[in-house]
Scaffold this active site. Sequence first.
Site, mmCIF file in Angstrom:
data_model
loop_
_atom_site.group_PDB
_atom_site.id
_atom_site.type_symbol
_atom_site.label_atom_id
_atom_site.label_comp_id
_atom_site.label_asym_id
_atom_site.label_seq_id
_atom_site.Cartn_x
_atom_site.Cartn_y
_atom_site.Cartn_z
ATOM 1 N N ARG A 1 0.817 -1.224 0.000
ATOM 2 C CA ARG A 1 0.000 0.000 0.000
ATOM 3 C C ARG A 1 0.843 1.262 0.000
ATOM 4 N NH1 ARG A 1 -2.549 -3.754 2.896
ATOM 5 N NH2 ARG A 1 -1.633 -3.029 4.840
ATOM 6 N N GLU B 1 4.482 -9.787 15.543
ATOM 7 C CA GLU B 1 3.897 -10.278 16.787
ATOM 8 C C GLU B 1 4.282 -11.752 16.983
ATOM 9 O OE1 GLU B 1 -0.214 -9.341 16.876
ATOM 10 O OE2 GLU B 1 -0.486 -10.239 18.859
HETATM 11 P P1 AMP Z 1 4.272 -1.767 11.528
HETATM 12 O O1 AMP Z 1 5.498 -2.472 11.019
HETATM 13 O O2 AMP Z 1 3.678 -2.410 12.724
HETATM 14 O O3 AMP Z 1 4.508 -0.277 11.715
HETATM 15 O O4 AMP Z 1 3.163 -1.927 10.408
HETATM 16 C C1 AMP Z 1 3.161 -1.129 9.279
HETATM 17 C C2 AMP Z 1 2.788 -1.901 8.037
HETATM 18 O O5 AMP Z 1 1.699 -2.775 8.275
HETATM 19 C C3 AMP Z 1 2.359 -0.956 6.949
HETATM 20 O O6 AMP Z 1 2.914 -1.416 5.726
HETATM 21 C C4 AMP Z 1 0.844 -1.027 6.929
HETATM 22 O O7 AMP Z 1 0.360 -1.127 5.615
HETATM 23 C C5 AMP Z 1 0.500 -2.284 7.709
HETATM 24 N N1 AMP Z 1 -0.431 -2.034 8.823
HETATM 25 C C6 AMP Z 1 -0.153 -2.172 10.134
HETATM 26 N N2 AMP Z 1 -1.228 -1.944 10.896
HETATM 27 C C7 AMP Z 1 -2.224 -1.643 10.045
HETATM 28 C C8 AMP Z 1 -3.600 -1.290 10.224
HETATM 29 N N3 AMP Z 1 -4.180 -1.223 11.429
HETATM 30 N N4 AMP Z 1 -4.334 -1.019 9.106
HETATM 31 C C9 AMP Z 1 -3.759 -1.091 7.888
HETATM 32 N N5 AMP Z 1 -2.490 -1.435 7.654
HETATM 33 C C10 AMP Z 1 -1.708 -1.696 8.716
#
Ligand code: AMP
Length: 170
Positions: free
Chosen positions: A58, A95
């Site tokens: 995305r 996780e």
């Molecule tokens: P993080 O590594 O936990 O910061 O997660 C970021 C990545 O996961 C990004 O590429 C987002 O597209 C996806 N992502 C994480 N949480 C969400 C959420 N609640 N809604 C949509 N996409 C998410």
Amino acid sequence: MDFKQYFRDIQDFPKEGILFKDITPLLLDAEAREKMLEHLVSELKNKQIDKVVGVESRGFFFGILLAQKLNVGFIPVRKPKKLPYKTISASYELEYGQDTLEMHIDAIQKGDRILIHDDVLATGGTAKAVCELVEKLGGEIVQCNFLMELSFLNGKEKIAQHPIFSAITY
Ligand code: AMP
């Protein structure tokens, strides 16, 4: 413009307990999409970006729009075994378990000024791994920008050494 109306909450997607932030309403609306693009670009004045890095998948949408608007190259960061040429990789904790991201080894030249873009900053693991890839190739991270930040997950802490901009904060 109130961008929040263009983000749709989907409960329990892709698995139970996750509140997924769906950006497709923003992609559907040409005017809102352009306003978002202008908003992100307005935070990059005089920052001299050489290349935009977008994160699968995305992060590709606005990543490519940003690169086009800034008239610079676009670099896709992808999941393992998707990129056809030689790659470097960085792993990060999920996780449960680990994930890896890859970038072509010739995408960045030493000293390139890089903008990193993704749709959501959640725990920051993804963004941190992307920063590692950029720095491995000698790129200078000018800003990490996001359509939205889920601030309660403290993702900013993982990439605190770099400038961060999020259009919306939850
Ligand atoms: P993080 O590594 O936990 O910061 O997660 C970021 C990545 O996961 C990004 O590429 C987002 O597209 C996806 N992502 C994480 N949480 C969400 C959420 N609640 N809604 C949509 N996409 C998410």
